[in-house]
Design a protein around this motif. Structure first.
Motif, PDB file in Angstrom:
ATOM      1  N   GLY A 154     -49.747  -9.465  16.040  1.00  0.00           N
ATOM      2  CA  GLY A 154     -48.580 -10.330  15.906  1.00  0.00           C
ATOM      3  C   GLY A 154     -48.344 -10.763  14.478  1.00  0.00           C
ATOM      4  N   TRP A 155     -49.417 -11.078  13.762  1.00  0.00           N
ATOM      5  CA  TRP A 155     -49.279 -11.475  12.347  1.00  0.00           C
ATOM      6  C   TRP A 155     -48.748 -10.317  11.507  1.00  0.00           C
ATOM      7  CZ3 TRP A 155     -51.544  -9.684   7.823  1.00  0.00           C
ATOM      8  CH2 TRP A 155     -51.301 -10.455   6.681  1.00  0.00           C
ATOM      9  N   THR A 177     -51.474   2.658  21.591  1.00  0.00           N
ATOM     10  CA  THR A 177     -52.197   3.381  22.639  1.00  0.00           C
ATOM     11  C   THR A 177     -53.368   2.565  23.180  1.00  0.00           C
ATOM     12  OG1 THR A 177     -53.364   4.584  20.888  1.00  0.00           O
ATOM     13  CG2 THR A 177     -51.566   5.722  21.967  1.00  0.00           C
ATOM     14  N   HIS A 178     -54.005   1.797  22.324  1.00  0.00           N
ATOM     15  CA  HIS A 178     -55.093   0.948  22.810  1.00  0.00           C
ATOM     16  C   HIS A 178     -54.550  -0.192  23.673  1.00  0.00           C
ATOM     17  CE1 HIS A 178     -58.639   2.704  20.829  1.00  0.00           C
ATOM     18  NE2 HIS A 178     -57.757   3.100  19.922  1.00  0.00           N
ATOM     19  N   LEU A 179     -53.457  -0.796  23.240  1.00  0.00           N
ATOM     20  CA  LEU A 179     -52.862  -1.851  24.061  1.00  0.00           C
ATOM     21  C   LEU A 179     -52.366  -1.294  25.388  1.00  0.00           C
ATOM     22  CD1 LEU A 179     -50.855  -4.052  21.538  1.00  0.00           C
ATOM     23  CD2 LEU A 179     -53.058  -4.531  22.604  1.00  0.00           C
ATOM     24  N   PRO A 189     -52.816 -10.339  27.434  1.00  0.00           N
ATOM     25  CA  PRO A 189     -52.140 -11.627  27.657  1.00  0.00           C
ATOM     26  C   PRO A 189     -50.853 -11.719  26.834  1.00  0.00           C
ATOM     27  CG  PRO A 189     -53.943 -11.926  26.109  1.00  0.00           C
ATOM     28  CD  PRO A 189     -53.982 -10.477  26.540  1.00  0.00           C
ATOM     29  N   TRP A 190     -49.842 -10.969  27.254  1.00  0.00           N
ATOM     30  CA  TRP A 190     -48.605 -10.868  26.465  1.00  0.00           C
ATOM     31  C   TRP A 190     -47.962 -12.211  26.205  1.00  0.00           C
ATOM     32  CZ3 TRP A 190     -48.375  -6.633  23.988  1.00  0.00           C
ATOM     33  CH2 TRP A 190     -48.766  -5.413  24.554  1.00  0.00           C
ATOM     34  N   LYS A 191     -48.070 -13.153  27.111  1.00  0.00           N
ATOM     35  CA  LYS A 191     -47.409 -14.452  26.943  1.00  0.00           C
ATOM     36  C   LYS A 191     -47.962 -15.233  25.755  1.00  0.00           C
ATOM     37  CE  LYS A 191     -46.124 -14.999  31.813  1.00  0.00           C
ATOM     38  NZ  LYS A 191     -46.260 -15.829  33.043  1.00  0.00           N
ATOM     39  N   GLU A 192     -49.123 -14.815  25.260  1.00  0.00           N
ATOM     40  CA  GLU A 192     -49.724 -15.539  24.139  1.00  0.00           C
ATOM     41  C   GLU A 192     -49.133 -15.154  22.797  1.00  0.00           C
ATOM     42  OE1 GLU A 192     -53.950 -15.424  24.097  1.00  0.00           O
ATOM     43  OE2 GLU A 192     -54.156 -16.167  26.157  1.00  0.00           O
ATOM     44  N   ALA A 196     -46.023  -9.895  18.957  1.00  0.00           N
ATOM     45  CA  ALA A 196     -46.772  -8.667  19.253  1.00  0.00           C
ATOM     46  C   ALA A 196     -46.127  -7.930  20.417  1.00  0.00           C
ATOM     47  CB  ALA A 196     -48.223  -9.002  19.571  1.00  0.00           C
ATOM     48  N   LYS A 197     -45.682  -8.667  21.414  1.00  0.00           N
ATOM     49  CA  LYS A 197     -45.033  -8.065  22.569  1.00  0.00           C
ATOM     50  C   LYS A 197     -43.751  -7.341  22.158  1.00  0.00           C
ATOM     51  CE  LYS A 197     -42.827  -9.365  26.936  1.00  0.00           C
ATOM     52  NZ  LYS A 197     -42.514 -10.499  27.846  1.00  0.00           N
ATOM     53  N   SER A 198     -42.934  -7.962  21.320  1.00  0.00           N
ATOM     54  CA  SER A 198     -41.683  -7.348  20.872  1.00  0.00           C
ATOM     55  C   SER A 198     -41.944  -6.079  20.066  1.00  0.00           C
ATOM     56  CB  SER A 198     -40.877  -8.348  20.035  1.00  0.00           C
ATOM     57  OG  SER A 198     -40.487  -9.464  20.815  1.00  0.00           O
ATOM     58  N   TRP A 199     -42.966  -6.130  19.205  1.00  0.00           N
ATOM     59  CA  TRP A 199     -43.327  -4.915  18.452  1.00  0.00           C
ATOM     60  C   TRP A 199     -43.760  -3.814  19.418  1.00  0.00           C
ATOM     61  CZ3 TRP A 199     -48.242  -3.033  19.061  1.00  0.00           C
ATOM     62  CH2 TRP A 199     -48.513  -1.847  18.384  1.00  0.00           C
ATOM     63  N   TYR A 200     -44.573  -4.145  20.410  1.00  0.00           N
ATOM     64  CA  TYR A 200     -45.068  -3.145  21.359  1.00  0.00           C
ATOM     65  C   TYR A 200     -43.916  -2.522  22.137  1.00  0.00           C
ATOM     66  CZ  TYR A 200     -47.597  -1.084  25.289  1.00  0.00           C
ATOM     67  OH  TYR A 200     -48.076  -0.216  26.239  1.00  0.00           O
TER      68      TYR A 200
END
Length: 231
Positions: A154-155, A177-179, A189-192, A196-200
């Protein structure tokens, strides 16, 4: 024709498959169960690990990082238009390699390696090869560790356009691929971390990801978010 010895849920194998898709290179897939220790496979890679890439006229290429470098040196420049997942500038190449190692080595050792071993592979492996009941403590530690890896991703995504800079590289494919392997099991834990979720989601929505998202393991259904592009 390229041949890739892989396991469908080996994160390193999946990384190489994404790279091949991004480069538009056709490949023949050979599923390898490394715990069977096949003599023919050990002749290709004495370490007995996946992935291994084989191309006519070249020696076997073992390991995700080595394969990525090999493909960049031998095939990337010939794609039309050229697809360079390893930048040309030295400083940028160092950063991509650093992050590729972070995800393929550190994240794997601390998170996806234990999760895939305990929750997936042990169901397929005979007791003589280490199969059996999962180690719940190893799973607990991996689920704890993924939180700081997700925070780091995320950072990176907050401070850059992509993880290693201003364009997508091997670093993004390795992390994704690891995620994805952990997400199949519902252990991210995507809500955290919404960044990072948006990038994924950006990486996961690429055409190269489509085939991976259709693959499942018998008896172990994927999480609800695994194949959802807008989760």
């Amino acid at each position: 024709m390229l041949t890739l010895f892989h396991h469908p849920f080996c994160p390193h194998s999946r990384f190489v498959r994404l790279v091949l898709e991004e480069l538009g290179l056709p490949v023949r897939l050979v599923e390898e169960r490394v715990w069977e220790r096949r003599e023919e496979f050990l002749m290709l890679n004495p370490a007995g690990t996946t992935p291994v890439l084989v191309e006519e006229g070249a020696p076997p290429v073992p390991g995700a990082g080595v394969i990525a470098e090999y493909l960049d040196e031998t095939h990337a420049a010939a794609t039309v238009p050229p697809v360079r997942l390893l930048p040309g500038e030295i400083a940028e190449r160092v950063e991509v390699r650093r992050l590729m190692s972070w995800f393929n080595d550190k994240l794997f050792a601390e998170v996806t390696g234990p999760l895939t071993m305990e929750r997936l592979y042990k169901r397929q492996m005979p007791l003589s090869a280490g199969g059996g009941s999962p180690d719940t403590e190893a799973i607990r530690v991996a689920r704890h560790n993924i939180r700081y890896h997700l925070a780091y991703i995320g950072w990176l995504a907050r401070t850059r356009d992509w993880l290693a800079g201003d364009r997508m590289t091997y670093a993004d494919l390795a992390a994704a691929t690891h995620l994805a392997a952990a997400d199949y099991l519902g252990d991210v834990p995507w809500k955290e971390n919404e960044i990072a979720k948006s990038w994924y989601v950006r990486v996961k929505s690429r055409p190269s990801f489509r085939q991976l998202l259709t693959e499942t393991l018998a008896g172990i259904p994927p999480s609800e978010t695994y194949a959802d592009l807008d989760f």
